[in-house]
Design a protein around this motif. Sequence first.
Motif, PDB file in Angstrom:
ATOM      1  N   PRO A 167     -10.245  44.932  33.659  1.00 30.20           N
ATOM      2  CA  PRO A 167     -11.334  44.082  33.169  1.00 30.20           C
ATOM      3  C   PRO A 167     -10.806  43.034  32.200  1.00 30.20           C
ATOM      4  O   PRO A 167     -10.131  43.350  31.240  1.00 30.20           O
ATOM      5  N   ARG A 168     -11.092  41.779  32.481  1.00 31.43           N
ATOM      6  CA  ARG A 168     -10.647  40.696  31.605  1.00 31.43           C
ATOM      7  C   ARG A 168     -11.854  40.182  30.834  1.00 31.43           C
ATOM      8  O   ARG A 168     -12.837  39.775  31.433  1.00 31.43           O
ATOM      9  N   VAL A 169     -11.742  40.226  29.530  1.00 30.72           N
ATOM     10  CA  VAL A 169     -12.849  39.791  28.685  1.00 30.72           C
ATOM     11  C   VAL A 169     -12.313  38.811  27.658  1.00 30.72           C
ATOM     12  O   VAL A 169     -11.104  38.693  27.435  1.00 30.72           O
ATOM     13  N   HIS A 170     -13.222  38.127  27.034  1.00 34.10           N
ATOM     14  CA  HIS A 170     -12.863  37.257  25.931  1.00 34.10           C
ATOM     15  C   HIS A 170     -12.973  38.069  24.641  1.00 34.10           C
ATOM     16  O   HIS A 170     -14.024  38.625  24.330  1.00 34.10           O
ATOM     17  N   THR A 171     -11.881  38.152  23.895  1.00 31.32           N
ATOM     18  CA  THR A 171     -11.819  39.013  22.715  1.00 31.32           C
ATOM     19  C   THR A 171     -11.767  38.175  21.449  1.00 31.32           C
ATOM     20  O   THR A 171     -10.947  37.254  21.336  1.00 31.32           O
ATOM     21  N   GLN A 172     -12.629  38.492  20.510  1.00 29.10           N
ATOM     22  CA  GLN A 172     -12.566  37.898  19.180  1.00 29.10           C
ATOM     23  C   GLN A 172     -11.722  38.803  18.289  1.00 29.10           C
ATOM     24  O   GLN A 172     -11.997  39.994  18.173  1.00 29.10           O
ATOM     25  N   VAL A 173     -10.705  38.228  17.676  1.00 29.75           N
ATOM     26  CA  VAL A 173      -9.785  38.993  16.841  1.00 29.75           C
ATOM     27  C   VAL A 173      -9.940  38.519  15.401  1.00 29.75           C
ATOM     28  O   VAL A 173      -9.611  37.380  15.064  1.00 29.75           O
ATOM     29  N   ARG A 174     -10.458  39.391  14.557  1.00 27.13           N
ATOM     30  CA  ARG A 174     -10.717  39.041  13.153  1.00 27.13           C
ATOM     31  C   ARG A 174      -9.485  39.303  12.299  1.00 27.13           C
ATOM     32  O   ARG A 174      -8.920  40.399  12.316  1.00 27.13           O
ATOM     33  N   LEU A 175      -9.068  38.269  11.551  1.00 26.00           N
ATOM     34  CA  LEU A 175      -7.846  38.315  10.761  1.00 26.00           C
ATOM     35  C   LEU A 175      -8.146  38.116   9.282  1.00 26.00           C
ATOM     36  O   LEU A 175      -9.153  37.501   8.914  1.00 26.00           O
ATOM     37  N   PRO A 176      -7.250  38.595   8.400  1.00 26.87           N
ATOM     38  CA  PRO A 176      -7.403  38.316   6.969  1.00 26.87           C
ATOM     39  C   PRO A 176      -7.085  36.862   6.661  1.00 26.87           C
ATOM     40  O   PRO A 176      -6.481  36.151   7.483  1.00 26.87           O
ATOM     41  N   ASN A 177      -7.460  36.423   5.485  1.00 24.62           N
ATOM     42  CA  ASN A 177      -7.171  35.066   5.031  1.00 24.62           C
ATOM     43  C   ASN A 177      -5.814  35.021   4.339  1.00 24.62           C
ATOM     44  O   ASN A 177      -5.221  36.045   4.024  1.00 24.62           O
ATOM     45  N   ILE A 178      -5.348  33.802   4.066  1.00 24.33           N
ATOM     46  CA  ILE A 178      -4.062  33.608   3.401  1.00 24.33           C
ATOM     47  C   ILE A 178      -4.111  34.168   1.996  1.00 24.33           C
ATOM     48  O   ILE A 178      -5.061  33.923   1.251  1.00 24.33           O
ATOM     49  N   HIS A 179      -3.094  34.933   1.633  1.00 27.03           N
ATOM     50  CA  HIS A 179      -2.959  35.407   0.258  1.00 27.03           C
ATOM     51  C   HIS A 179      -2.105  34.388  -0.493  1.00 27.03           C
ATOM     52  O   HIS A 179      -1.130  33.879   0.049  1.00 27.03           O
ATOM     53  N   PRO A 180      -2.446  34.033  -1.725  1.00 25.72           N
ATOM     54  CA  PRO A 180      -1.722  32.979  -2.443  1.00 25.72           C
ATOM     55  C   PRO A 180      -0.241  33.287  -2.570  1.00 25.72           C
ATOM     56  O   PRO A 180       0.165  34.416  -2.840  1.00 25.72           O
ATOM     57  N   GLY A 181       0.596  32.253  -2.361  1.00 22.66           N
ATOM     58  CA  GLY A 181       2.036  32.430  -2.463  1.00 22.66           C
ATOM     59  C   GLY A 181       2.685  32.915  -1.188  1.00 22.66           C
ATOM     60  O   GLY A 181       3.897  33.098  -1.143  1.00 22.66           O
ATOM     61  N   ARG A 182       1.887  33.138  -0.133  1.00 22.87           N
ATOM     62  CA  ARG A 182       2.439  33.693   1.099  1.00 22.87           C
ATOM     63  C   ARG A 182       2.021  32.887   2.318  1.00 22.87           C
ATOM     64  O   ARG A 182       1.884  33.422   3.418  1.00 22.87           O
ATOM     65  N   ASP A 183       1.822  31.616   2.147  1.00 15.80           N
ATOM     66  CA  ASP A 183       1.354  30.767   3.245  1.00 15.80           C
ATOM     67  C   ASP A 183       2.310  30.794   4.433  1.00 15.80           C
ATOM     68  O   ASP A 183       1.883  30.909   5.583  1.00 15.80           O
ATOM     69  N   ALA A 184       3.604  30.675   4.170  1.00 13.84           N
ATOM     70  CA  ALA A 184       4.585  30.609   5.248  1.00 13.84           C
ATOM     71  C   ALA A 184       4.633  31.918   6.030  1.00 13.84           C
ATOM     72  O   ALA A 184       4.693  31.924   7.265  1.00 13.84           O
ATOM     73  N   ILE A 185       4.618  33.037   5.326  1.00 13.35           N
ATOM     74  CA  ILE A 185       4.657  34.340   5.980  1.00 13.35           C
ATOM     75  C   ILE A 185       3.381  34.568   6.782  1.00 13.35           C
ATOM     76  O   ILE A 185       3.416  35.075   7.906  1.00 13.35           O
ATOM     77  N   TYR A 186       2.256  34.180   6.204  1.00 11.95           N
ATOM     78  CA  TYR A 186       0.985  34.298   6.915  1.00 11.95           C
ATOM     79  C   TYR A 186       1.024  33.485   8.207  1.00 11.95           C
ATOM     80  O   TYR A 186       0.631  33.967   9.275  1.00 11.95           O
ATOM     81  N   SER A 187       1.481  32.255   8.112  1.00 11.28           N
ATOM     82  CA  SER A 187       1.531  31.379   9.289  1.00 11.28           C
ATOM     83  C   SER A 187       2.443  31.963  10.364  1.00 11.28           C
ATOM     84  O   SER A 187       2.121  31.907  11.566  1.00 11.28           O
ATOM     85  N   TYR A 188       3.573  32.526   9.938  1.00 11.43           N
ATOM     86  CA  TYR A 188       4.504  33.132  10.894  1.00 11.43           C
ATOM     87  C   TYR A 188       3.867  34.334  11.589  1.00 11.43           C
ATOM     88  O   TYR A 188       3.906  34.448  12.823  1.00 11.43           O
ATOM     89  N   ALA A 189       3.276  35.254  10.807  1.00 15.09           N
ATOM     90  CA  ALA A 189       2.672  36.453  11.392  1.00 15.09           C
ATOM     91  C   ALA A 189       1.525  36.084  12.330  1.00 15.09           C
ATOM     92  O   ALA A 189       1.379  36.666  13.413  1.00 15.09           O
ATOM     93  N   LYS A 190       0.724  35.110  11.913  1.00 14.57           N
ATOM     94  CA  LYS A 190      -0.393  34.669  12.748  1.00 14.57           C
ATOM     95  C   LYS A 190       0.110  34.042  14.042  1.00 14.57           C
ATOM     96  O   LYS A 190      -0.440  34.294  15.131  1.00 14.57           O
ATOM     97  N   GLN A 191       1.176  33.237  13.961  1.00 11.86           N
ATOM     98  CA  GLN A 191       1.730  32.616  15.159  1.00 11.86           C
ATOM     99  C   GLN A 191       2.328  33.657  16.098  1.00 11.86           C
ATOM    100  O   GLN A 191       2.171  33.585  17.320  1.00 11.86           O
ATOM    101  N   LEU A 192       3.017  34.647  15.523  1.00 16.71           N
ATOM    102  CA  LEU A 192       3.602  35.709  16.340  1.00 16.71           C
ATOM    103  C   LEU A 192       2.513  36.491  17.065  1.00 16.71           C
ATOM    104  O   LEU A 192       2.643  36.785  18.265  1.00 16.71           O
ATOM    105  N   LEU A 193       1.449  36.819  16.362  1.00 16.76           N
ATOM    106  CA  LEU A 193       0.338  37.532  16.993  1.00 16.76           C
ATOM    107  C   LEU A 193      -0.310  36.666  18.068  1.00 16.76           C
ATOM    108  O   LEU A 193      -0.637  37.164  19.155  1.00 16.76           O
ATOM    109  N   PHE A 194      -0.487  35.379  17.773  1.00 16.15           N
ATOM    110  CA  PHE A 194      -1.046  34.448  18.761  1.00 16.15           C
ATOM    111  C   PHE A 194      -0.191  34.440  20.027  1.00 16.15           C
ATOM    112  O   PHE A 194      -0.706  34.506  21.147  1.00 16.15           O
ATOM    113  N   ASN A 195       1.132  34.378  19.861  1.00 16.42           N
ATOM    114  CA  ASN A 195       2.033  34.358  21.015  1.00 16.42           C
ATOM    115  C   ASN A 195       1.949  35.659  21.813  1.00 16.42           C
ATOM    116  O   ASN A 195       1.962  35.648  23.052  1.00 16.42           O
TER     117      ASN A 195
END
Length: 323
Positions: free
Chosen positions: A35-63
């Motif tokens: 079954p193929r469905v459209h999935t909404q994936v809820r993520l946390p927001n950026i924590h201060p001082g960790r923008d780059a790490i957040y962006s990397y983890a989010k991109q990796l999960l997206f990929n």
Amino acid sequence: MRLPGKALIVFSLLSFITALSDVSARQNSDESDIPRVHTQVRLPNIHPGRDAIYSYAKQLLFNALTVTEKEYGTFEFIVSEQESPQQRQLRSLEHDMLDVTWSVTSKDREAYFQPIRIPIMAGLYGKRVLLIAGDDTRFSKNIDIDTLRNFRAALGYDWPDTAIFRHAQIPVLETNYRASFKMVADGFADMFPRSVMEVKEEMSNLELSRGLQLENNLVIAYPSPVFFFVRSDNQPLAKRITDGLLQLIETGSFQQLLLSQEGYQESLALMEGRTTINIDNPLLNEESRMALETFVPRLTRLKNTPEQESPDEQDSKQTKKEL
């Protein structure tokens, strides 16, 4: 006496990976049953001082989710409106307010949540350098673990690192993330241990780093993988993320993304020439310890692709052309 147990862990981990690959193969061979469905994936927001790490983890999960769309369906990210510290993110996961977060692992966290045991930061969260007061001259390369026990670390109330440092008999002042910087700057604590992956970005934040300097001589090292986590009952999402990450490792895309991060390159440079003080992590179970040993060598070795060949391969192709 430990070898059979350790060998069993290795076998179990490899069997787990093989089983997931078999699942993927069966899915590819009989796609009509999925079954193929459209999935909404809820993520946390950026924590201060960790923008780059957040962006990397989010991109990796997206990929990872993108390469599995054919098998599992489309998806979209919904990011929480408010920033939240690590423990609150885990509570939000528990109460079905988030679907995925990423965190340093521990036995307790793995008891309540489902870890995807692939270390997304290649173990670098366990390599800690120290933020110290701007006028502090007490630290040097000659410091050993016994000397380090004369200093007090500022660490979060609910961080695994707090228990790790206390297990090593290093005194800890428990506080929160933002206050830890000020506790050291004002002399209430002597050091704020920071991952080599995050410290440069934190030091560039003048509000956080006011009155502090980066200590230049030491690395405190312990095994501490960062995993993606989902709720314990969300096995379909856990399988999808695992399958996607394994595919990215197999193609070299995971490695390319990791090694392309400025923070990763800075981390390697930051550790050069420093004295390493190794301490134990009593919060890490054998499965997660073996995940580090299994995956880190693969994640830190970039595969050659047509777009990114080794110098020897390029020279060989040039020679053939000349001939």
